[in-house]
Each structure stands twice: as C-alpha cells, then as structure tokens.
Scaffold this active site. Structure first.
Site, PDB file in Angstrom:
ATOM      1  CB  SER A 199      -0.591  -0.020   1.511  1.00  0.00           C
ATOM      2  OG  SER A 199      -1.506   1.498   1.527  1.00  0.00           O
TER       3      SER A 199
ATOM      4  CE1 TYR B 282      -3.875  -3.124   4.553  1.00  0.00           C
ATOM      5  CE2 TYR B 282      -3.461  -0.425   3.951  1.00  0.00           C
ATOM      6  CZ  TYR B 282      -3.791  -1.685   3.357  1.00  0.00           C
ATOM      7  OH  TYR B 282      -4.269  -1.965   2.271  1.00  0.00           O
TER       8      TYR B 282
HETATM    9  N1  LIG Z   1      -8.462  -1.528  -2.421  1.00  0.00           N
HETATM   10  C1  LIG Z   1      -7.446  -0.387  -1.912  1.00  0.00           C
HETATM   11  O1  LIG Z   1      -7.916   0.577  -1.704  1.00  0.00           O
HETATM   12  C2  LIG Z   1      -6.164  -0.349  -1.325  1.00  0.00           C
HETATM   13  C3  LIG Z   1      -4.967   0.477  -1.416  1.00  0.00           C
HETATM   14  C4  LIG Z   1      -3.517  -0.080  -1.752  1.00  0.00           C
HETATM   15  C5  LIG Z   1      -3.713  -0.871  -1.020  1.00  0.00           C
HETATM   16  N2  LIG Z   1      -4.336  -2.083  -1.169  1.00  0.00           N
HETATM   17  C6  LIG Z   1      -4.183  -4.295  -1.035  1.00  0.00           C
HETATM   18  O2  LIG Z   1      -4.435  -4.343  -2.526  1.00  0.00           O
HETATM   19  C7  LIG Z   1      -5.463  -5.754  -1.494  1.00  0.00           C
HETATM   20  C8  LIG Z   1      -6.087  -6.018  -1.424  1.00  0.00           C
HETATM   21  O3  LIG Z   1      -6.983  -5.099  -1.863  1.00  0.00           O
HETATM   22  P1  LIG Z   1      -8.737  -4.941  -1.786  1.00  0.00           P
HETATM   23  O4  LIG Z   1      -8.719  -3.221  -1.758  1.00  0.00           O
HETATM   24  O5  LIG Z   1      -9.541  -5.517  -3.460  1.00  0.00           O
HETATM   25  O6  LIG Z   1      -9.457  -5.994   0.067  1.00  0.00           O
HETATM   26  P2  LIG Z   1     -10.647  -6.999  -0.035  1.00  0.00           P
HETATM   27  O7  LIG Z   1     -11.849  -6.216  -0.990  1.00  0.00           O
HETATM   28  O8  LIG Z   1     -10.370  -7.165   1.559  1.00  0.00           O
HETATM   29  O9  LIG Z   1      -9.897  -8.150  -0.626  1.00  0.00           O
HETATM   30  C9  LIG Z   1      -9.164  -8.975   0.418  1.00  0.00           C
HETATM   31  C10 LIG Z   1      -9.047  -9.631   0.156  1.00  0.00           C
HETATM   32  O10 LIG Z   1      -8.224 -11.068   0.725  1.00  0.00           O
HETATM   33  C11 LIG Z   1      -8.349 -11.999   1.179  1.00  0.00           C
HETATM   34  N3  LIG Z   1      -7.850 -12.293   2.571  1.00  0.00           N
HETATM   35  C12 LIG Z   1      -7.841 -11.081   3.991  1.00  0.00           C
HETATM   36  N4  LIG Z   1      -7.394 -12.147   4.729  1.00  0.00           N
HETATM   37  C13 LIG Z   1      -7.462 -13.008   4.378  1.00  0.00           C
HETATM   38  C14 LIG Z   1      -6.369 -14.634   4.819  1.00  0.00           C
HETATM   39  N5  LIG Z   1      -6.913 -14.760   6.550  1.00  0.00           N
HETATM   40  N6  LIG Z   1      -6.349 -15.336   4.501  1.00  0.00           N
HETATM   41  C15 LIG Z   1      -6.843 -16.046   3.011  1.00  0.00           C
HETATM   42  N7  LIG Z   1      -7.229 -14.533   2.148  1.00  0.00           N
HETATM   43  C16 LIG Z   1      -7.399 -13.305   3.183  1.00  0.00           C
HETATM   44  C17 LIG Z   1      -9.897 -11.678   1.239  1.00  0.00           C
HETATM   45  O11 LIG Z   1     -10.685 -13.145   1.425  1.00  0.00           O
HETATM   46  P3  LIG Z   1     -11.429 -13.892   1.703  1.00  0.00           P
HETATM   47  O12 LIG Z   1     -12.486 -13.251   2.990  1.00  0.00           O
HETATM   48  O13 LIG Z   1     -12.379 -15.098   1.106  1.00  0.00           O
HETATM   49  O14 LIG Z   1     -10.128 -14.504   3.000  1.00  0.00           O
HETATM   50  C18 LIG Z   1     -10.098 -10.853  -0.272  1.00  0.00           C
HETATM   51  O15 LIG Z   1     -10.338 -11.829  -0.659  1.00  0.00           O
HETATM   52  C19 LIG Z   1      -5.071  -5.562  -0.790  1.00  0.00           C
HETATM   53  O16 LIG Z   1      -3.255  -6.331   0.031  1.00  0.00           O
HETATM   54  C20 LIG Z   1      -5.192  -4.667  -0.047  1.00  0.00           C
HETATM   55  O17 LIG Z   1      -4.465  -4.373   1.206  1.00  0.00           O
HETATM   56  C21 LIG Z   1      -6.035  -1.987  -1.787  1.00  0.00           C
END
Ligand SMILES: NC(=O)c1ccc[n+]([C@@H]2O[C@H](COP(=O)([O-])OP(=O)(O)OC[C@H]3O[C@@H](n4cnc5c(N)ncnc54)[C@H](OP(=O)(O)O)[C@@H]3O)[C@@H](O)[C@H]2O)c1
Length: 230
Positions: A133, A149
């Site tokens: 991030s 985080y």
């Molecule tokens: N969205 C943003 O603005 C943003 C910004 C910066 C970085 N990121 C990073 O981008 C990535 C994706 O983010 P997103 O926004 O798409 O998040 P999200 O919608 O919360 O999706 C997160 C994914 O991670 C999986 N996950 C969470 N805990 C887990 C665990 N204990 N074991 C296995 N899988 C797990 C969830 O699946 P299950 O619940 O099925 O396990 C889900 O598929 C993350 O690493 C996040 O930190 C996102």
C-alpha cells in the site's frame, strides 16, 4: 492449450477477484484462485474453465496449507500475493490481536506462502508480485488509524528487497506494488463514503499487466501505483 500458470491469493473479492476475471480472458492462462471464503470463490468462478479455487487461510499453518494446495496445482509462473487485512483504529486503541493479525496476514502469511511456492517455481523463471500500500511506501503521506496496517505493508516492502537479495542468482523475480486507493469493500469499510479514483478492475489492469511483463525489466523494486496519494 494453457502455458502460463498463475496463483492469486486473496481472490474472493475486490482487486483479487478482478484480477482473476481479467487474467482469465487470455486462454494461455491457467489460474489458481485462493482465499478463506471458498463459497464465494466457487460462486464467482465456477463457470470459468481454467480457474481452480482452493481455500487458504493466511492466519494459520500457512506453509503447510499452501504446500498442499500448490502440490495439486503444480508449476507456478506468476504468484500474486494480494490478500490483505486493514485495521483502522487509533494507535492507543489497537490491541495485540489487531497488530498481530495485521502482521500475520500482510507479512508472515505472504512469506510462508512464498516458502511453499518455492519448489513449484520453474527454473526458467517466475514472477512474484506482492501487493502493498502507499501507506507502507517510505515518504508517502500517512493516515491516522493505520499504524498496524501500514507498518505491516512497509514490512512487506522490506521482505521484497531481502528475498531478491537471497535469490538474485536465480530466475525468480519479485516486486512489490504499493497501491493507492481503489474502490473495494476494504476501502469502503475503512473510509466510508470516500470515493477512490480507480475501480478494482481498473487497478487490476495495471497489476495484471505488470505481473505478466514487469519482471523483464524490474526486480526487487518497491513501486508506487497511485493517482490519489502523494
Ligand atoms: N483497495 C484499496 O484502496 C487498496 C489500497 C492499497 C492497498 N490495497 C491492498 O490491495 C489488496 C487487495 O485489497 P482489496 O481492497 O481488494 O481488499 P478486499 O476487498 O478486502 O479483499 C481482500 C482479499 O484478501 C482475502 N483475505 C483477507 N484475509 C485473508 C486471510 N486471512 N486468508 C486468506 N485470504 C484473506 C479476502 O478473501 P477472504 O475473505 O475470502 O479470505 C479477499 O479476497 C490488499 O492487500 C490491500 O491491502 C488496497
């Protein structure tokens, strides 16, 4: 005929699910989509040929779980460590569970997934992409509430550099993408009402292209991918 095998960790929703859908469009790609919520993985991807789903929980016995899953999938050309956990709480209210779960999912789980993947990375080469991030990118603007985080995401950046040092004499490449805001359930839960400049699919376009091609030019790098965060 498929000839590129891709693993996406954290594929049940958000950016990970968008990555599966996007990468599936190329018939060269065979995809293993994993996360905890197997029902959701099956619901989303059951109609897609060349997509296998498996349950992986990054909070426990990660190396063992991932080894079993990878032994069924075989060689891995591209591994995208996309799963993430975001806790948004004032620093003084973070409890031990908040901090340790953040590090478990965002750092330790990734490191153990990579350990499990090593025997399946072909000698011709592989690309591992860690999804961090902007909050973990040195010198970027920081937000209150994200101490657990963002420090864990910074550790993921550091792991990328350390891994590449140890594997510099191999064809295994690893890079780390520090994402800015994309509209997902994680973002909505952490910052209700905030409108990100990119959708999950738009962010996935960059990640997919980088995962397929970036390692031809780039290795061991921490790259900001952001329209929103200075
Ligand atoms: N969205 C943003 O603005 C943003 C910004 C910066 C970085 N990121 C990073 O981008 C990535 C994706 O983010 P997103 O926004 O798409 O998040 P999200 O919608 O919360 O999706 C997160 C994914 O991670 C999986 N996950 C969470 N805990 C887990 C665990 N204990 N074991 C296995 N899988 C797990 C969830 O699946 P299950 O619940 O099925 O396990 C889900 O598929 C993350 O690493 C996040 O930190 C996102």
């Amino acid at each position: 005929m498929t000839n590129r095998k891709i693993v996406i960790v954290g594929a049940s929703r958000g950016i990970g699910a968008a990555l599966v859908e996007l990468l599936h469009k190329d018939p060269m790609n065979e995809i293993l989509a994993v996360s905890r919520n197997l029902n959701e993985l099956e619901r989303r991807f059951k109609k897609l040929d060349r997509v296998t789903v498996e349950q992986l929980d990054l909070t426990a016995d990660v190396r063992q779980q991932a080894t079993e899953i990878f032994s069924r999938f075989g060689d891995i050309d591209i591994l995208i460590n996309n799963a993430g956990l975001l806790v948004n709480k004032p620093f003084n209210q973070l409890n031990h569970e908040d901090i340790s779960a953040s590090y478990q999912v965002n750092v330790i789980g990734v490191m153990e997934t990579v350990q499990a993947a090593l025997p399946y990375l072909p000698s011709k080469g592989a690309h591992i992409v860690n999804i961090s991030s902007m909050g973990g990118f040195q010198g970027s603007v920081k937000f209150p509430g994200l101490a657990a985080y963002s420090t864990s995401k910074a550790a993921l950046c550091s792991f990328t550099e350390l891994f590449v040092e140890e594997y510099k004499d191999t064809q295994i490449k690893m890079n780390c993408l520090c994402l800015g805001a994309a509209q997902t359930e994680m973002l909505e839960a952490a910052f209700p009402g905030y409108q990100a400049p990119l959708s999950a699919s738009e962010m996935a376009e960059f990640i997919a292209d980088f995962a397929l091609n970036g390692h031809r030019w780039i290795n061991g790098k921490i790259l900001p991918v952001s329209l929103s965060t200075p």
